[in-house]
Design a protein around this motif. Sequence first.
Motif, mmCIF file in Angstrom:
data_model
loop_
_atom_site.group_PDB
_atom_site.id
_atom_site.type_symbol
_atom_site.label_atom_id
_atom_site.label_comp_id
_atom_site.label_asym_id
_atom_site.label_seq_id
_atom_site.Cartn_x
_atom_site.Cartn_y
_atom_site.Cartn_z
ATOM 1 N N PHE A 39 0.886 -1.162 0.133
ATOM 2 C CA PHE A 39 -0.020 -0.205 -0.033
ATOM 3 C C PHE A 39 0.789 1.260 0.269
ATOM 4 N N GLY A 40 0.584 2.216 -0.667
ATOM 5 C CA GLY A 40 1.227 3.476 -0.886
ATOM 6 C C GLY A 40 0.415 4.401 -1.568
ATOM 7 N N CYS A 41 0.623 5.949 -1.000
ATOM 8 C CA CYS A 41 -0.035 6.774 -1.958
ATOM 9 C C CYS A 41 0.865 7.643 -2.548
ATOM 10 N N ILE A 42 0.899 7.526 -3.896
ATOM 11 C CA ILE A 42 1.963 8.235 -4.871
ATOM 12 C C ILE A 42 1.453 9.255 -5.441
ATOM 13 N N ASP A 43 2.201 10.377 -5.258
ATOM 14 C CA ASP A 43 2.021 11.798 -5.794
ATOM 15 C C ASP A 43 2.859 12.011 -7.170
ATOM 16 N N LEU A 44 2.180 12.402 -8.323
ATOM 17 C CA LEU A 44 2.541 12.593 -9.715
ATOM 18 C C LEU A 44 2.293 13.965 -10.066
ATOM 19 N N ILE A 45 3.229 14.661 -10.892
ATOM 20 C CA ILE A 45 2.804 15.803 -11.560
ATOM 21 C C ILE A 45 2.514 15.529 -13.243
ATOM 22 N N VAL A 46 1.716 15.832 -13.736
ATOM 23 C CA VAL A 46 1.347 15.799 -15.078
ATOM 24 C C VAL A 46 1.718 17.147 -15.668
ATOM 25 N N THR A 47 2.536 17.441 -16.478
ATOM 26 C CA THR A 47 3.016 18.554 -16.977
ATOM 27 C C THR A 47 2.418 19.211 -18.100
ATOM 28 N N PRO A 48 2.494 20.563 -18.558
ATOM 29 C CA PRO A 48 1.570 21.113 -19.437
ATOM 30 C C PRO A 48 1.727 20.299 -21.116
ATOM 31 N N ALA A 49 2.793 19.571 -21.163
ATOM 32 C CA ALA A 49 3.093 18.771 -22.162
ATOM 33 C C ALA A 49 2.497 17.513 -22.231
ATOM 34 N N GLY A 50 2.179 17.008 -21.109
ATOM 35 C CA GLY A 50 1.490 15.648 -20.877
ATOM 36 C C GLY A 50 2.362 14.620 -20.186
ATOM 37 N N GLY A 51 3.573 15.037 -19.929
ATOM 38 C CA GLY A 51 4.330 14.118 -19.345
ATOM 39 C C GLY A 51 4.184 13.845 -17.873
ATOM 40 N N VAL A 52 4.694 12.836 -17.336
ATOM 41 C CA VAL A 52 4.245 12.630 -16.161
ATOM 42 C C VAL A 52 5.656 12.356 -15.165
ATOM 43 N N VAL A 53 5.513 13.217 -13.778
ATOM 44 C CA VAL A 53 6.842 13.138 -13.190
ATOM 45 C C VAL A 53 6.532 12.709 -11.637
ATOM 46 N N PHE A 54 7.406 11.828 -11.338
ATOM 47 C CA PHE A 54 7.220 11.316 -9.806
ATOM 48 C C PHE A 54 7.654 12.381 -9.033
ATOM 49 N N LEU A 55 6.923 12.266 -7.785
ATOM 50 C CA LEU A 55 7.440 13.206 -6.604
ATOM 51 C C LEU A 55 8.124 12.353 -5.493
ATOM 52 N N GLU A 56 6.916 11.496 -4.927
ATOM 53 C CA GLU A 56 7.037 10.850 -3.689
ATOM 54 C C GLU A 56 6.058 9.805 -3.342
ATOM 55 N N ILE A 57 6.317 8.922 -2.424
ATOM 56 C CA ILE A 57 5.207 7.887 -1.944
ATOM 57 C C ILE A 57 5.075 8.230 -0.633
ATOM 58 N N ASN A 58 3.816 8.069 -0.160
ATOM 59 C CA ASN A 58 3.586 8.142 1.311
ATOM 60 C C ASN A 58 3.219 6.777 1.679
ATOM 61 N N ARG A 59 4.016 6.080 2.593
ATOM 62 C CA ARG A 59 3.858 4.621 2.995
ATOM 63 C C ARG A 59 2.452 4.549 3.885
ATOM 64 N N TRP A 60 1.961 5.362 4.500
ATOM 65 C CA TRP A 60 0.706 5.309 5.257
ATOM 66 C C TRP A 60 0.196 6.988 4.997
ATOM 67 N N GLY A 61 -0.084 7.379 3.959
ATOM 68 C CA GLY A 61 -0.793 8.355 3.643
ATOM 69 C C GLY A 61 -2.049 8.323 3.792
ATOM 70 N N GLN A 62 -2.875 9.731 3.887
ATOM 71 C CA GLN A 62 -4.147 9.745 4.257
ATOM 72 C C GLN A 62 -4.830 9.590 2.807
ATOM 73 N N PHE A 63 -6.044 8.638 2.687
ATOM 74 C CA PHE A 63 -6.616 8.341 1.402
ATOM 75 C C PHE A 63 -8.208 8.546 1.511
ATOM 76 N N LEU A 64 -8.814 8.639 2.641
ATOM 77 C CA LEU A 64 -10.257 8.864 2.479
ATOM 78 C C LEU A 64 -10.668 10.181 1.962
ATOM 79 N N PHE A 65 -9.942 11.193 2.322
ATOM 80 C CA PHE A 65 -10.168 12.529 1.893
ATOM 81 C C PHE A 65 -10.431 12.472 0.274
ATOM 82 N N ASN A 66 -10.151 11.448 -0.522
ATOM 83 C CA ASN A 66 -10.578 11.621 -1.743
ATOM 84 C C ASN A 66 -12.093 11.164 -2.116
#
Length: 360
Positions: free
Chosen positions: A277-304
Amino acid sequence: MRILIVAKKNDPHVAAVEWGLQQMGVQPSIWYWEDFPRVGQASYSIGPDAAPAASLDLGDGQPQGGFDVVWLRRMGKTTAMDGAHPDDLAVIEQASEHFVRVVLPYLGHAGTRWINEYYANEACENKLRQLALARECGFTIPDTLVGNSVDAVRAFFDKHDGRIIHKSFAPATWNNADGSRTAARTSAVARAHLQSDYALRACPGIYQQRIDKQHELRVTVMGSAAIAALIDSQRDGPALDWRMDGGRGMSNLHATTLPPGLEQQCVRYCARLGVAFGCIDLIVTPAGGVVFLEINRWGQFLFNEIADPAIPMLDAFCRYLAFGDMRPQAGQPPAISMAAWFASDACRNAQQARTAVLAA
């Protein structure tokens, strides 16, 4: 199905998940480390003719062990028993915390599903390892410098023409004289911030090139599948940290579907880290590329799901705990939701308990 949840007290996620599991016919056991050894007992035994065995009594006089699923939600600090001599508190709490951490892996069995396995969970917190493995898994990552080298930080700033950001290694807050609190956040770095050698050397930090954003993705991996939310963090103007910028993580978040290749890349990445289990944060750039930022091993998820009820986070996570797959299967109990949780007596009772603790 025997499920153990290791948690901090008054965690809204734990209360909701406990209720959700009950709706699915499963009663989890919850181990609050803040209560140990003041409440409950545990033991571990091994001998020349006896394999390791561990037992946990949560205060009801019913020793348990061999859990089928263990969810490490949050691991709090231990608390000495009432009446302990003040001179002994540090020794008791240090011994207790060491014990609960080393005994935890033995509360399962050969087939236990760990969410996440203790040692992999701890290793996942290494931000440098996160980035190195992301690169190995084919993700694009930001150019990154970590440390407190004065010359290196200033050179990194010049390399990117001043377009860099600073992040801390872990959440941090300061209590202010007026009663308010200041929280560390992802922040833009200006040349004025780099004038003091002392400031740069005093506390190592994470420095990264600033990536232009079209929007951001929050990908929650559960085993072999994932649920994604799109965060339109730039809709109301440029933003570096959607968690802090005016609640954009709630007001500008909605359900999305990942391309199959990206979903499986996220799943493979978690497998490389050794976590389920993990919550991964990604950026989608204006050109459509995907950039990895980090993963949170016990991140919040119910707020979604609170932000967009079309994201079935509570149902998916409870099914993942109870049945090993977040996707509903034939013959399983009906779907549950955050809306049903909020309307329940259990939620009202949990909120009252939380309010009472905070007011104490």
